[in-house]
Design a protein around this motif. Sequence first.
Motif, PDB file in Angstrom:
ATOM      1  N   ALA A   1      64.032 -15.106  19.258  1.00  0.00           N
ATOM      2  CA  ALA A   1      65.272 -15.430  19.965  1.00  0.00           C
ATOM      3  C   ALA A   1      66.449 -15.439  18.995  1.00  0.00           C
ATOM      4  O   ALA A   1      67.535 -14.944  19.318  1.00  0.00           O
ATOM      5  CB  ALA A   1      65.143 -16.785  20.662  1.00  0.00           C
ATOM      6  N   ARG A   2      66.240 -15.975  17.808  1.00  0.00           N
ATOM      7  CA  ARG A   2      67.298 -16.013  16.790  1.00  0.00           C
ATOM      8  C   ARG A   2      67.736 -14.596  16.431  1.00  0.00           C
ATOM      9  O   ARG A   2      68.927 -14.308  16.328  1.00  0.00           O
ATOM     10  CB  ARG A   2      66.797 -16.751  15.550  1.00  0.00           C
ATOM     11  N   ALA A   3      66.778 -13.708  16.270  1.00  0.00           N
ATOM     12  CA  ALA A   3      67.102 -12.318  15.934  1.00  0.00           C
ATOM     13  C   ALA A   3      67.899 -11.659  17.060  1.00  0.00           C
ATOM     14  O   ALA A   3      68.844 -10.906  16.803  1.00  0.00           O
ATOM     15  CB  ALA A   3      65.821 -11.530  15.659  1.00  0.00           C
ATOM     16  N   LYS A   4      67.548 -11.954  18.291  1.00  0.00           N
ATOM     17  CA  LYS A   4      68.283 -11.394  19.438  1.00  0.00           C
ATOM     18  C   LYS A   4      69.723 -11.896  19.461  1.00  0.00           C
ATOM     19  O   LYS A   4      70.649 -11.130  19.731  1.00  0.00           O
ATOM     20  CB  LYS A   4      67.584 -11.753  20.750  1.00  0.00           C
ATOM     21  N   VAL A   5      69.896 -13.191  19.185  1.00  0.00           N
ATOM     22  CA  VAL A   5      71.248 -13.766  19.149  1.00  0.00           C
ATOM     23  C   VAL A   5      72.058 -13.126  18.034  1.00  0.00           C
ATOM     24  O   VAL A   5      73.219 -12.734  18.226  1.00  0.00           O
ATOM     25  CB  VAL A   5      71.201 -15.304  18.996  1.00  0.00           C
ATOM     26  N   LEU A   6      71.474 -13.005  16.861  1.00  0.00           N
ATOM     27  CA  LEU A   6      72.184 -12.400  15.732  1.00  0.00           C
ATOM     28  C   LEU A   6      72.593 -10.962  16.038  1.00  0.00           C
ATOM     29  O   LEU A   6      73.727 -10.548  15.763  1.00  0.00           O
ATOM     30  CB  LEU A   6      71.320 -12.446  14.472  1.00  0.00           C
TER      31      LEU A   6
ATOM     32  N   ALA B   1      72.947  -9.505  19.083  1.00  0.00           N
ATOM     33  CA  ALA B   1      73.945  -9.469  20.163  1.00  0.00           C
ATOM     34  C   ALA B   1      75.316  -9.895  19.648  1.00  0.00           C
ATOM     35  O   ALA B   1      76.339  -9.289  19.997  1.00  0.00           O
ATOM     36  CB  ALA B   1      73.505 -10.359  21.316  1.00  0.00           C
ATOM     37  N   ALA B   2      75.351 -10.921  18.825  1.00  0.00           N
ATOM     38  CA  ALA B   2      76.626 -11.393  18.272  1.00  0.00           C
ATOM     39  C   ALA B   2      77.262 -10.327  17.393  1.00  0.00           C
ATOM     40  O   ALA B   2      78.461 -10.049  17.507  1.00  0.00           O
ATOM     41  CB  ALA B   2      76.407 -12.683  17.480  1.00  0.00           C
ATOM     42  N   SER B   3      76.462  -9.697  16.536  1.00  0.00           N
ATOM     43  CA  SER B   3      77.026  -8.679  15.642  1.00  0.00           C
ATOM     44  C   SER B   3      77.511  -7.466  16.433  1.00  0.00           C
ATOM     45  O   SER B   3      78.526  -6.859  16.082  1.00  0.00           O
ATOM     46  CB  SER B   3      76.012  -8.265  14.573  1.00  0.00           C
ATOM     47  N   GLN B   4      76.813  -7.112  17.502  1.00  0.00           N
ATOM     48  CA  GLN B   4      77.248  -5.982  18.331  1.00  0.00           C
ATOM     49  C   GLN B   4      78.581  -6.262  19.025  1.00  0.00           C
ATOM     50  O   GLN B   4      79.324  -5.344  19.328  1.00  0.00           O
ATOM     51  CB  GLN B   4      76.182  -5.646  19.385  1.00  0.00           C
ATOM     52  N   ARG B   5      78.868  -7.534  19.244  1.00  0.00           N
ATOM     53  CA  ARG B   5      80.113  -7.908  19.914  1.00  0.00           C
ATOM     54  C   ARG B   5      81.202  -8.317  18.916  1.00  0.00           C
ATOM     55  O   ARG B   5      82.310  -8.637  19.308  1.00  0.00           O
ATOM     56  CB  ARG B   5      79.841  -9.042  20.896  1.00  0.00           C
ATOM     57  N   GLY B   6      80.839  -8.345  17.666  1.00  0.00           N
ATOM     58  CA  GLY B   6      81.821  -8.689  16.638  1.00  0.00           C
ATOM     59  C   GLY B   6      82.207 -10.155  16.627  1.00  0.00           C
ATOM     60  O   GLY B   6      83.340 -10.496  16.293  1.00  0.00           O
ATOM     61  N   VAL B   7      81.266 -11.007  17.014  1.00  0.00           N
ATOM     62  CA  VAL B   7      81.529 -12.444  17.001  1.00  0.00           C
ATOM     63  C   VAL B   7      80.441 -13.135  16.189  1.00  0.00           C
ATOM     64  O   VAL B   7      79.401 -12.550  15.885  1.00  0.00           O
ATOM     65  CB  VAL B   7      81.570 -13.040  18.434  1.00  0.00           C
ATOM     66  N   THR B   8      80.673 -14.383  15.875  1.00  0.00           N
ATOM     67  CA  THR B   8      79.658 -15.155  15.154  1.00  0.00           C
ATOM     68  C   THR B   8      78.550 -15.554  16.121  1.00  0.00           C
ATOM     69  O   THR B   8      78.774 -15.617  17.332  1.00  0.00           O
ATOM     70  CB  THR B   8      80.266 -16.427  14.543  1.00  0.00           C
ATOM     71  N   PRO B   9      77.372 -15.853  15.585  1.00  0.00           N
ATOM     72  CA  PRO B   9      76.305 -16.342  16.457  1.00  0.00           C
ATOM     73  C   PRO B   9      76.730 -17.604  17.223  1.00  0.00           C
ATOM     74  O   PRO B   9      76.409 -17.764  18.400  1.00  0.00           O
ATOM     75  CB  PRO B   9      75.153 -16.636  15.495  1.00  0.00           C
TER      76      PRO B   9
ATOM     77  N   ALA C   1      77.791 -17.764  25.868  1.00  0.00           N
ATOM     78  CA  ALA C   1      76.613 -17.689  26.734  1.00  0.00           C
ATOM     79  C   ALA C   1      76.452 -18.976  27.544  1.00  0.00           C
ATOM     80  O   ALA C   1      76.154 -18.931  28.740  1.00  0.00           O
ATOM     81  CB  ALA C   1      75.365 -17.413  25.906  1.00  0.00           C
ATOM     82  N   ILE C   2      76.671 -20.102  26.891  1.00  0.00           N
ATOM     83  CA  ILE C   2      76.566 -21.392  27.594  1.00  0.00           C
ATOM     84  C   ILE C   2      77.654 -21.508  28.640  1.00  0.00           C
ATOM     85  O   ILE C   2      77.405 -21.907  29.782  1.00  0.00           O
ATOM     86  CB  ILE C   2      76.614 -22.565  26.590  1.00  0.00           C
ATOM     87  N   GLU C   3      78.890 -21.137  28.284  1.00  0.00           N
ATOM     88  CA  GLU C   3      79.991 -21.190  29.250  1.00  0.00           C
ATOM     89  C   GLU C   3      79.710 -20.286  30.445  1.00  0.00           C
ATOM     90  O   GLU C   3      79.955 -20.657  31.598  1.00  0.00           O
ATOM     91  CB  GLU C   3      81.310 -20.798  28.578  1.00  0.00           C
ATOM     92  N   SER C   4      79.178 -19.116  30.183  1.00  0.00           N
ATOM     93  CA  SER C   4      78.834 -18.185  31.259  1.00  0.00           C
ATOM     94  C   SER C   4      77.751 -18.763  32.163  1.00  0.00           C
ATOM     95  O   SER C   4      77.833 -18.669  33.394  1.00  0.00           O
ATOM     96  CB  SER C   4      78.373 -16.857  30.656  1.00  0.00           C
ATOM     97  N   ALA C   5      76.744 -19.376  31.576  1.00  0.00           N
ATOM     98  CA  ALA C   5      75.655 -19.968  32.356  1.00  0.00           C
ATOM     99  C   ALA C   5      76.150 -21.138  33.207  1.00  0.00           C
ATOM    100  O   ALA C   5      75.746 -21.290  34.362  1.00  0.00           O
ATOM    101  CB  ALA C   5      74.527 -20.422  31.433  1.00  0.00           C
ATOM    102  N   VAL C   6      77.039 -21.953  32.651  1.00  0.00           N
ATOM    103  CA  VAL C   6      77.593 -23.088  33.400  1.00  0.00           C
ATOM    104  C   VAL C   6      78.444 -22.582  34.561  1.00  0.00           C
ATOM    105  O   VAL C   6      78.337 -23.082  35.688  1.00  0.00           O
ATOM    106  CB  VAL C   6      78.407 -24.020  32.471  1.00  0.00           C
ATOM    107  N   THR C   7      79.267 -21.563  34.316  1.00  0.00           N
ATOM    108  CA  THR C   7      80.086 -20.984  35.384  1.00  0.00           C
ATOM    109  C   THR C   7      79.202 -20.431  36.488  1.00  0.00           C
ATOM    110  O   THR C   7      79.431 -20.687  37.676  1.00  0.00           O
ATOM    111  CB  THR C   7      81.002 -19.871  34.822  1.00  0.00           C
ATOM    112  N   ARG C   8      78.180 -19.680  36.120  1.00  0.00           N
ATOM    113  CA  ARG C   8      77.252 -19.094  37.099  1.00  0.00           C
ATOM    114  C   ARG C   8      76.549 -20.200  37.888  1.00  0.00           C
ATOM    115  O   ARG C   8      76.386 -20.112  39.107  1.00  0.00           O
ATOM    116  CB  ARG C   8      76.245 -18.194  36.396  1.00  0.00           C
ATOM    117  N   SER C   9      76.149 -21.269  37.212  1.00  0.00           N
ATOM    118  CA  SER C   9      75.485 -22.384  37.874  1.00  0.00           C
ATOM    119  C   SER C   9      76.430 -23.051  38.879  1.00  0.00           C
ATOM    120  O   SER C   9      76.026 -23.386  40.001  1.00  0.00           O
ATOM    121  CB  SER C   9      75.014 -23.399  36.833  1.00  0.00           C
TER     122      SER C   9
END
Length: 100
Positions: free
Chosen positions: A12-17, A19-27, A34-42
């Motif tokens: 999971a850590r590798a996936k986060v790293l 995905a973050a690098s592909q988007r040009g953001v920090t982990p 991701a948390i904000e998106s999940a809370v909004t969706r919920s």
Amino acid sequence: MPTFSVKLDEQARAKVLLAASQRGVTPHAFMVQAIESAVTRSNEDDAWVAKALQARQNLLQTGLGVDGQAMAAYLKDKVRGIESQRPPVQGLEQLLAPRS
């Protein structure tokens, strides 16, 4: 600012790293987004369920509804730009009667 500690396995850590690098953001920024998106969706899911429960309550109180198949056909026509009449409101007895 209060913090949360999130324990991730290596996969999971590798996936986060990645995905973050592909988007040009920090982990960290990626996980916050991701948390904000999940809370909004919920919250949206909760609002949808509340609206459905209110519609059910309204149906039970009034005994009136619209045939689902007829409404689906009407909405398809509307999306396609075809003029059609909205299905009539009917009593539950009619809606629940066996179809021939």
